[in-house]
Design a protein around this motif. Structure first.
Motif, PDB file in Angstrom:
ATOM      1  N   GLY A 130     106.603  50.325  17.745  1.00 33.99           N
ATOM      2  CA  GLY A 130     105.640  49.894  18.765  1.00 33.99           C
ATOM      3  C   GLY A 130     104.538  51.612  18.860  1.00 33.99           C
ATOM      4  O   GLY A 130     105.292  52.762  18.670  1.00 33.99           O
ATOM      5  N   VAL A 131     103.624  51.648  19.527  1.00 29.93           N
ATOM      6  CA  VAL A 131     103.020  52.095  19.593  1.00 29.93           C
ATOM      7  C   VAL A 131     102.062  51.758  21.383  1.00 29.93           C
ATOM      8  O   VAL A 131     101.635  50.360  21.334  1.00 29.93           O
ATOM      9  CB  VAL A 131     101.637  52.682  19.465  1.00 29.93           C
ATOM     10  N   VAL A 132     102.126  52.517  22.381  1.00 28.52           N
ATOM     11  CA  VAL A 132     101.951  52.462  23.416  1.00 28.52           C
ATOM     12  C   VAL A 132     100.892  52.870  23.256  1.00 28.52           C
ATOM     13  O   VAL A 132     101.379  53.908  23.433  1.00 28.52           O
ATOM     14  CB  VAL A 132     103.258  52.216  25.066  1.00 28.52           C
ATOM     15  N   PHE A 133      99.306  52.700  24.694  1.00 27.35           N
ATOM     16  CA  PHE A 133      98.915  53.207  25.189  1.00 27.35           C
ATOM     17  C   PHE A 133      98.137  52.881  26.354  1.00 27.35           C
ATOM     18  O   PHE A 133      97.381  51.999  26.245  1.00 27.35           O
ATOM     19  CB  PHE A 133      97.703  53.462  23.796  1.00 27.35           C
ATOM     20  N   VAL A 134      97.806  54.248  27.075  1.00 25.91           N
ATOM     21  CA  VAL A 134      97.634  53.337  28.162  1.00 25.91           C
ATOM     22  C   VAL A 134      95.615  53.948  28.282  1.00 25.91           C
ATOM     23  O   VAL A 134      96.116  55.106  27.902  1.00 25.91           O
ATOM     24  CB  VAL A 134      98.399  54.024  29.717  1.00 25.91           C
ATOM     25  N   THR A 135      94.946  53.013  29.197  1.00 24.86           N
ATOM     26  CA  THR A 135      93.813  52.850  29.407  1.00 24.86           C
ATOM     27  C   THR A 135      93.547  52.922  31.191  1.00 24.86           C
ATOM     28  O   THR A 135      92.461  53.795  31.369  1.00 24.86           O
ATOM     29  CB  THR A 135      92.960  51.985  28.386  1.00 24.86           C
ATOM     30  N   ALA A 136      93.990  52.167  31.828  1.00 22.85           N
ATOM     31  CA  ALA A 136      94.002  52.340  32.744  1.00 22.85           C
ATOM     32  C   ALA A 136      95.655  52.735  34.136  1.00 22.85           C
ATOM     33  O   ALA A 136      96.318  52.009  34.044  1.00 22.85           O
ATOM     34  CB  ALA A 136      93.034  51.365  33.531  1.00 22.85           C
ATOM     35  N   GLY A 137      95.883  52.821  35.286  1.00 27.14           N
ATOM     36  CA  GLY A 137      96.388  53.273  35.991  1.00 27.14           C
ATOM     37  C   GLY A 137      97.561  54.058  35.383  1.00 27.14           C
ATOM     38  O   GLY A 137      97.226  54.778  34.961  1.00 27.14           O
ATOM     39  N   SER A 138      99.487  54.020  35.999  1.00 31.60           N
ATOM     40  CA  SER A 138     100.340  54.080  35.678  1.00 31.60           C
ATOM     41  C   SER A 138     101.615  53.344  34.943  1.00 31.60           C
ATOM     42  O   SER A 138     101.441  52.285  35.244  1.00 31.60           O
ATOM     43  CB  SER A 138     100.221  55.384  36.621  1.00 31.60           C
ATOM     44  N   LEU A 139     101.480  53.852  34.222  1.00 32.44           N
ATOM     45  CA  LEU A 139     103.158  53.089  33.435  1.00 32.44           C
ATOM     46  C   LEU A 139     104.136  54.439  33.500  1.00 32.44           C
ATOM     47  O   LEU A 139     103.934  55.260  33.166  1.00 32.44           O
ATOM     48  CB  LEU A 139     102.477  53.189  32.011  1.00 32.44           C
ATOM     49  N   ALA A 140     105.197  53.325  34.510  1.00 34.36           N
ATOM     50  CA  ALA A 140     106.354  54.964  34.082  1.00 34.36           C
ATOM     51  C   ALA A 140     107.233  54.100  33.041  1.00 34.36           C
ATOM     52  O   ALA A 140     107.472  52.050  32.639  1.00 34.36           O
ATOM     53  CB  ALA A 140     107.490  54.221  35.447  1.00 34.36           C
ATOM     54  N   LEU A 141     107.690  54.568  32.263  1.00 27.91           N
ATOM     55  CA  LEU A 141     108.356  54.574  30.300  1.00 27.91           C
ATOM     56  C   LEU A 141     109.693  54.852  30.289  1.00 27.91           C
ATOM     57  O   LEU A 141     109.901  56.344  30.846  1.00 27.91           O
ATOM     58  CB  LEU A 141     107.253  54.858  29.775  1.00 27.91           C
ATOM     59  N   ASP A 142     110.341  54.518  30.565  1.00 27.23           N
ATOM     60  CA  ASP A 142     112.014  55.384  30.996  1.00 27.23           C
ATOM     61  C   ASP A 142     112.213  54.710  29.030  1.00 27.23           C
ATOM     62  O   ASP A 142     112.858  53.671  28.504  1.00 27.23           O
ATOM     63  CB  ASP A 142     113.087  53.657  31.282  1.00 27.23           C
ATOM     64  N   LEU A 143     112.541  56.057  28.177  1.00 24.32           N
ATOM     65  CA  LEU A 143     113.185  55.857  26.697  1.00 24.32           C
ATOM     66  C   LEU A 143     113.918  56.380  26.071  1.00 24.32           C
ATOM     67  O   LEU A 143     113.880  57.765  27.048  1.00 24.32           O
ATOM     68  CB  LEU A 143     111.238  56.565  26.162  1.00 24.32           C
ATOM     69  N   GLU A 144     115.209  55.696  26.186  1.00 27.22           N
ATOM     70  CA  GLU A 144     116.121  56.228  25.386  1.00 27.22           C
ATOM     71  C   GLU A 144     116.639  56.966  26.879  1.00 27.22           C
ATOM     72  O   GLU A 144     117.750  58.281  26.480  1.00 27.22           O
ATOM     73  CB  GLU A 144     115.996  57.456  24.495  1.00 27.22           C
ATOM     74  N   GLY A 145     117.375  56.640  28.061  1.00 27.13           N
ATOM     75  CA  GLY A 145     117.551  57.272  29.411  1.00 27.13           C
ATOM     76  C   GLY A 145     116.744  58.635  29.564  1.00 27.13           C
ATOM     77  O   GLY A 145     116.511  58.968  30.856  1.00 27.13           O
ATOM     78  N   GLU A 146     115.184  59.202  28.851  1.00 28.85           N
ATOM     79  CA  GLU A 146     114.192  59.916  30.051  1.00 28.85           C
ATOM     80  C   GLU A 146     113.254  59.264  30.142  1.00 28.85           C
ATOM     81  O   GLU A 146     112.688  58.443  29.891  1.00 28.85           O
ATOM     82  CB  GLU A 146     113.684  60.792  28.478  1.00 28.85           C
ATOM     83  N   ARG A 147     112.845  59.302  31.775  1.00 26.61           N
ATOM     84  CA  ARG A 147     111.598  58.523  32.372  1.00 26.61           C
ATOM     85  C   ARG A 147     110.832  59.772  32.055  1.00 26.61           C
ATOM     86  O   ARG A 147     110.227  60.710  31.790  1.00 26.61           O
ATOM     87  CB  ARG A 147     111.742  58.897  33.862  1.00 26.61           C
TER      88      ARG A 147
END
Length: 270
Positions: free
Chosen positions: A89-106
């Motif tokens: 997948g691909v995530v692309f943010v256009t507004a606001g703030s998104l906290a992503l925890d990926l393989e244990g890294e924030r």
């Protein structure tokens, strides 16, 4: 940089029905005016979330991918967003703030933030802010190749990547490439294409790659098969394989779109 983000709502009862939505064999055109409250979908495993599903594998839509605009309210999110182990997948943010925890890294992704999520990756996401977060989520079943390891997950930003001008265009047409197109580990790319006002695709591209195209900024006249269609920020175009395409960018600001394409794989016949 500006990134168009739908807000939903409903038009007043006095509005006329006339709009620009088109579904044809070669392409689908979804104008921004149809991204309303009544056409949102809920997603299993998510809280405080709604989504607009722009493309999914159906006879009249995509064949290789799905694309969603996901809106998460403060406090919402998902601990296991991807339910299928073989899906990238691909995530692309256009507004606001998104906290992503990926393989244990924030990671904290704000507007322009981009994450590639490898098949089988362990990740979660949440809106820890005070405003609504909105992002595009593109999903594809990864096609493995013997002897080539799948690509690794990574996080970056639109703002940190210098667009690559297309040859012989003097920068009027450029592409922000988030991954290396020559790397056979990748079977898809999600990039941003930018045209300066007056820039164009000066020939009818006709190729095997399927496209999902969301206009982030600006306006243009786009060639879809045998139709010239006016488009602007917030519109979405789905081009099936071999659909001819070209465009002329209008002004006064750059014309930019988020572009999906499948690539780097042999055609399966059996």
């Amino acid at each position: 940089m500006g990134y168009y983000t739908p807000a939903g709502g409903l038009p007043p009862q006095t509005d006329l029905l006339t709009d620009r939505a088109v579904v044809k064999l070669a392409y689908t055109f979804i104008p921004k005016g149809v991204l309303r409250d009544i056409v949102t979908s809920s997603l299993p495993g998510f809280t405080g979330t709604r989504s607009w599903i722009l493309a999914r594998p159906t006879p009249s839509s995509a064949t290789t991918f799905s694309q969603l605009i996901v809106e998460i309210s403060p406090g919402g999110g998902a601990t296991r967003p991807e339910p299928e182990a073989g899906v990238e997948g691909v995530v692309f943010v256009t507004a606001g703030s998104l906290a992503l925890d990926l393989e244990g890294e924030r990671h904290v992704l704000e507007a322009g933030g981009y994450a590639f999520l490898a098949p089988g990756a362990n990740w979660s996401l949440a809106n820890e802010g005070d405003e609504i977060t909105s992002f595009h989520w593109i999903r594809k079943a990864y096609e493995p190749v013997d002897g080539i390891a799948p690509p690794a997950s990574f996080v970056t930003r639109d703002q940190d990547i210098e667009p690559t001008p297309m040859p012989d265009t003097d920068g009027a047409w450029a592409t922000t490439r988030f991954s290396d197109a020559s790397d056979l580990a990748h079977d898809m790319q999600v990039n941003i294409v930018t045209f300066q006002p007056g820039g164009s695709i000066p020939f009818a591209e006709t190729h095997v790659m399927e496209h999902g195209l969301f206009v982030l900024q600006g306006k243009a006249v786009y060639r879809l098969n045998d139709d010239w269609v006016e488009c602007e920020a917030g519109d979405y175009m789905l081009l099936r394989a071999f659909c001819p395409q070209a465009c002329y960018a209008g002004g006064p600001e750059p014309f930019r779109y988020l572009l999906y394409k499948d690539m780097n794989r042999q055609i399966r016949l059996t």
